[in-house]
Design a protein around this motif. Structure first.
Motif, PDB file in Angstrom:
ATOM      1  N   ASP A   1      65.219  15.732  35.142  1.00 42.41           N
ATOM      2  CA  ASP A   1      66.428  14.957  34.859  1.00 42.41           C
ATOM      3  C   ASP A   1      66.632  13.841  35.866  1.00 42.41           C
ATOM      4  N   LEU A   2      66.379  14.127  37.133  1.00 39.32           N
ATOM      5  CA  LEU A   2      66.589  13.135  38.190  1.00 39.32           C
ATOM      6  C   LEU A   2      65.372  13.100  39.096  1.00 39.32           C
ATOM      7  N   ARG A   3      65.073  11.905  39.602  1.00 41.81           N
ATOM      8  CA  ARG A   3      64.012  11.718  40.587  1.00 41.81           C
ATOM      9  C   ARG A   3      64.650  11.203  41.865  1.00 41.81           C
ATOM     10  N   LEU A   4      64.595  12.037  42.903  1.00 41.48           N
ATOM     11  CA  LEU A   4      65.186  11.726  44.205  1.00 41.48           C
ATOM     12  C   LEU A   4      64.031  11.526  45.173  1.00 41.48           C
ATOM     13  N   ALA A   5      63.981  10.364  45.833  1.00 40.28           N
ATOM     14  CA  ALA A   5      62.781  10.004  46.565  1.00 40.28           C
ATOM     15  C   ALA A   5      63.060   9.648  48.016  1.00 40.28           C
TER      16      ALA A   5
ATOM     17  N   THR B   1      63.479  10.072  57.334  1.00 39.15           N
ATOM     18  CA  THR B   1      64.121  10.813  58.425  1.00 39.15           C
ATOM     19  C   THR B   1      65.353  11.578  57.950  1.00 39.15           C
ATOM     20  N   ASP B   2      65.963  11.143  56.864  1.00 39.04           N
ATOM     21  CA  ASP B   2      67.177  11.788  56.351  1.00 39.04           C
ATOM     22  C   ASP B   2      66.916  12.603  55.085  1.00 39.04           C
ATOM     23  N   PHE B   3      65.691  12.571  54.589  1.00 38.13           N
ATOM     24  CA  PHE B   3      65.431  13.039  53.224  1.00 38.13           C
ATOM     25  C   PHE B   3      65.747  14.514  53.039  1.00 38.13           C
ATOM     26  N   ASP B   4      65.237  15.374  53.899  1.00 36.42           N
ATOM     27  CA  ASP B   4      65.441  16.812  53.705  1.00 36.42           C
ATOM     28  C   ASP B   4      66.921  17.169  53.707  1.00 36.42           C
ATOM     29  N   ALA B   5      67.668  16.620  54.665  1.00 33.26           N
ATOM     30  CA  ALA B   5      69.100  16.912  54.732  1.00 33.26           C
ATOM     31  C   ALA B   5      69.833  16.333  53.536  1.00 33.26           C
ATOM     32  N   ALA B   6      69.441  15.136  53.107  1.00 36.17           N
ATOM     33  CA  ALA B   6      70.130  14.477  52.002  1.00 36.17           C
ATOM     34  C   ALA B   6      69.924  15.218  50.695  1.00 36.17           C
TER      35      ALA B   6
ATOM     36  N   GLY C   1      54.324  19.613  51.985  1.00 32.24           N
ATOM     37  CA  GLY C   1      53.755  18.644  52.909  1.00 32.24           C
ATOM     38  C   GLY C   1      54.151  17.211  52.614  1.00 32.24           C
ATOM     39  N   ALA C   2      53.209  16.289  52.816  1.00 27.98           N
ATOM     40  CA  ALA C   2      53.518  14.860  52.821  1.00 27.98           C
ATOM     41  C   ALA C   2      53.519  14.220  51.444  1.00 27.98           C
ATOM     42  N   HIS C   3      53.076  14.938  50.400  1.00 21.78           N
ATOM     43  CA  HIS C   3      52.937  14.320  49.080  1.00 21.78           C
ATOM     44  C   HIS C   3      53.583  15.181  47.998  1.00 21.78           C
ATOM     45  N   PHE C   4      54.009  14.504  46.933  1.00 22.99           N
ATOM     46  CA  PHE C   4      54.618  15.201  45.797  1.00 22.99           C
ATOM     47  C   PHE C   4      53.538  15.820  44.908  1.00 22.99           C
ATOM     48  N   CYS C   5      52.728  14.973  44.268  1.00 23.51           N
ATOM     49  CA  CYS C   5      51.674  15.492  43.390  1.00 23.51           C
ATOM     50  C   CYS C   5      50.681  14.383  43.087  1.00 23.51           C
ATOM     51  N   GLY C   6      49.412  14.678  43.319  1.00 19.11           N
ATOM     52  CA  GLY C   6      48.354  13.714  43.052  1.00 19.11           C
ATOM     53  C   GLY C   6      47.841  13.747  41.629  1.00 19.11           C
ATOM     54  N   GLY C   7      48.528  14.436  40.722  1.00 21.04           N
ATOM     55  CA  GLY C   7      48.118  14.501  39.328  1.00 21.04           C
ATOM     56  C   GLY C   7      47.193  15.663  39.060  1.00 21.04           C
TER      57      GLY C   7
ATOM     58  N   LEU D   1      61.842  16.064  43.666  1.00 21.58           N
ATOM     59  CA  LEU D   1      62.073  15.646  45.045  1.00 21.58           C
ATOM     60  C   LEU D   1      60.770  15.066  45.568  1.00 21.58           C
ATOM     61  N   ILE D   2      60.714  13.746  45.709  1.00 23.55           N
ATOM     62  CA  ILE D   2      59.436  13.048  45.827  1.00 23.55           C
ATOM     63  C   ILE D   2      59.296  12.357  47.174  1.00 23.55           C
TER      64      ILE D   2
END
Length: 257
Positions: free
Chosen positions: A118-122, A184-189, A55-61, A101-102
């Protein structure tokens, strides 16, 4: 189970699937995470592991609804903290590349999980906050160290002191994230990025990770183990295939390994 391991070709996805609670991590989820990481690591078909929230969020802790029971006594607190520490360290110790993937909220323990990758892609919707001081707590040594390595000591203290929300553009500027795309490009990128990594040599990916980790841990110049790590691939099948592909001007066809 609200923490699941999914597979698509050479890419495994560790999905935090509790969107109604902004993907906050319950104790059973922290407990399950090391085994799921080990499962992905043991599968020769998997080149890399992505961590993503549904959904809309990565992780609320950590799920605050469990705090009353999880931290009721010193023993309960020690057990809860040990479970969280084991989960984060399992992710940090994975020998295969790991990508966070954030999008949306990445808070507290969510930042710890992201920093263990290793990497944070946001996405440009991402926002980060490290909030223990709001609960009268501090970040663990390992989590604080990873935050300092990402953004520096001064910025780490500022984030920890203020517990403020850091927007995506600032997170990129200070080194908290490595790449940033419009929502708008995140999923494809991220799909294209992950597929590009998965198409490269898997032993080389693991070797790069081990080399960087050894240097970051303070290896001396010309450390024998890192010298061996560098020399070994020259006799490997992937070097032979990569060289042949380069000369033939075709994409390499690396095999799982």
């Amino acid at each position: 189970m609200t923490l699941r391991l999914l597979r698509q070709g050479a890419i495994a996805t560790l999905l935090i699937d509790s969107p109604a609670r902004r993907n906050a991590m319950r104790r059973d989820m922290w407990q399950a995470l090391p085994d799921l990481v080990a499962e992905a690591e043991a599968d020769p078909a998997i080149a890399l592991l992505c961590l993503v929230g549904e959904g809309a969020h990565f992780c609320g802790g950590a799920d605050i609804s469990e705090f009353a029971s999880g931290y009721a006594t010193p023993q309960a607190a020690a057990e809860s903290n040990a479970q969280i520490r084991a989960a984060v360290e399992a992710l940090a110790g994975c020998t295969k590349p790991t990508l966070a993937l954030i999008r949306g909220a990445c808070v507290g323990g969510g930042v710890a999980l992201a920093l263990a990758c290793d990497l944070r892609l946001a996405s440009d919707t991402a926002r980060f906050a490290v909030t223990p001081v709001k609960l009268g707590l501090i970040y663990s040594q390992a989590d604080t160290q990873r935050l300092m390595q990402a953004v520096g000591a001064g910025r780490a203290k500022e984030m920890l002191f203020s517990a403020r929300q850091v927007p995506a553009a600032e997170a990129l500027a200070i080194g908290l994230v490595d790449r940033l795309w419009p929502e708008t490009d995140f999923d494809a990128a991220i799909a294209a990025y992950a597929e590009g990594l998965a198409a490269t040599s898997r032993p080389a990916l693991r070797g790069v990770k081990a080399m960087v980790a050894g240097i970051a841990a303070g290896a001396p110049p010309d450390a024998p183990d890192l010298a061996a790590l560098f020399e070994a691939p020259f006799q490997g099948e992937d070097f032979a295939e990569g060289s042949a592909a380069f000369l033939a001007r075709r994409p390499p066809r690396f095999t799982a390994g």
